[in-house]
Write a protein that holds these residues in place. Sequence first.
Motif, short mmCIF file in Angstrom:
data_model
loop_
_atom_site.label_atom_id
_atom_site.label_comp_id
_atom_site.label_asym_id
_atom_site.label_seq_id
_atom_site.Cartn_x
_atom_site.Cartn_y
_atom_site.Cartn_z
N GLY A 78 0.81 -1.20 0.00
CA GLY A 78 0.00 0.00 0.00
C GLY A 78 0.85 1.26 0.00
N ILE A 79 1.88 1.28 0.85
CA ILE A 79 2.78 2.43 0.91
C ILE A 79 3.49 2.63 -0.42
N ALA A 80 3.95 1.54 -1.02
CA ALA A 80 4.66 1.62 -2.30
C ALA A 80 3.77 2.22 -3.38
N MET A 81 2.52 1.78 -3.44
CA MET A 81 1.60 2.30 -4.46
C MET A 81 1.25 3.76 -4.21
N ASN A 106 2.48 2.13 10.18
CA ASN A 106 3.39 2.33 9.05
C ASN A 106 2.86 3.38 8.08
N PHE A 107 1.57 3.38 7.84
CA PHE A 107 0.99 4.42 6.97
C PHE A 107 1.27 5.81 7.55
N ALA A 108 1.12 5.94 8.87
CA ALA A 108 1.38 7.22 9.53
C ALA A 108 2.86 7.57 9.45
N SER A 109 3.72 6.59 9.67
CA SER A 109 5.16 6.83 9.65
C SER A 109 5.65 7.32 8.28
N PHE A 110 4.99 6.83 7.22
CA PHE A 110 5.39 7.22 5.87
C PHE A 110 4.61 8.44 5.36
N ALA A 118 -7.96 2.42 6.24
CA ALA A 118 -7.60 1.06 6.63
C ALA A 118 -8.77 0.45 7.39
N ILE A 119 -9.18 -0.74 6.95
CA ILE A 119 -10.35 -1.40 7.54
C ILE A 119 -9.94 -2.74 8.12
N LEU A 120 -10.33 -2.98 9.37
CA LEU A 120 -10.10 -4.28 10.00
C LEU A 120 -11.34 -5.13 9.78
#
Length: 221
Positions: A78-81, A106-110, A118-120
Amino acid sequence: MAQFTYAHNDTSAVEKQSSTARFVKLKIDSKLQKLREQAFARHIPIANDETLNFLIALVSAIKPKRALELGSAVGVSGIAMLSCCPDMHLVTVEKEDDFYLEAKRNFASFGVDNRVNAILGDAGEVIEVINGGFDFIFLDSAKAQYKKYLPVLKGLLNSGGVLVADDILLYGWVNGEQEVPQKRQSIVKHVTEYIEAATSDSDLITSIINIGDGIALSVKK
């Protein structure tokens, strides 16, 4: 690959690379590469270099505004895209609590968390209730459910949208490159049924690509 983990603990699973994998030069920043290396060391099932490189190239060409990912794992793909598509918004679904929470961090960090929903939850349940209008879908969850998901995902795609299903050749079991272990015949049957459904669907143009562990790329007419 968040729900397909036996490659790391099943000796019958054969790690496979295509003959062109050695030519791949993955262009991601060092921070993301470090995250990938840590995930590999923990045996978290994330995309290998060849598959991730293909994803990055594909979304860079398509430039989707809205994308759906089924199987977040820890957020690497996801981060890469998102990193190569600054105008893209991603809806990503993860069933495992620990992976979901780690992906959120990780999404926040990047710095991409403002473009991620993001859905659980279980992918099959989530896709029944979310709004459609996706330009791109990356299907990387429970392989046995791929065929069941297909008509729903097709309905969520815009015309001209692209659906990528990962791990479609299952270590060479599906295309006959490797002998299918007895205990894996059921999953091979399910994935083969997905391929047959996707390639036969009159609303889709589908190509099976021998990249990574196999990709089915479908374009909705």
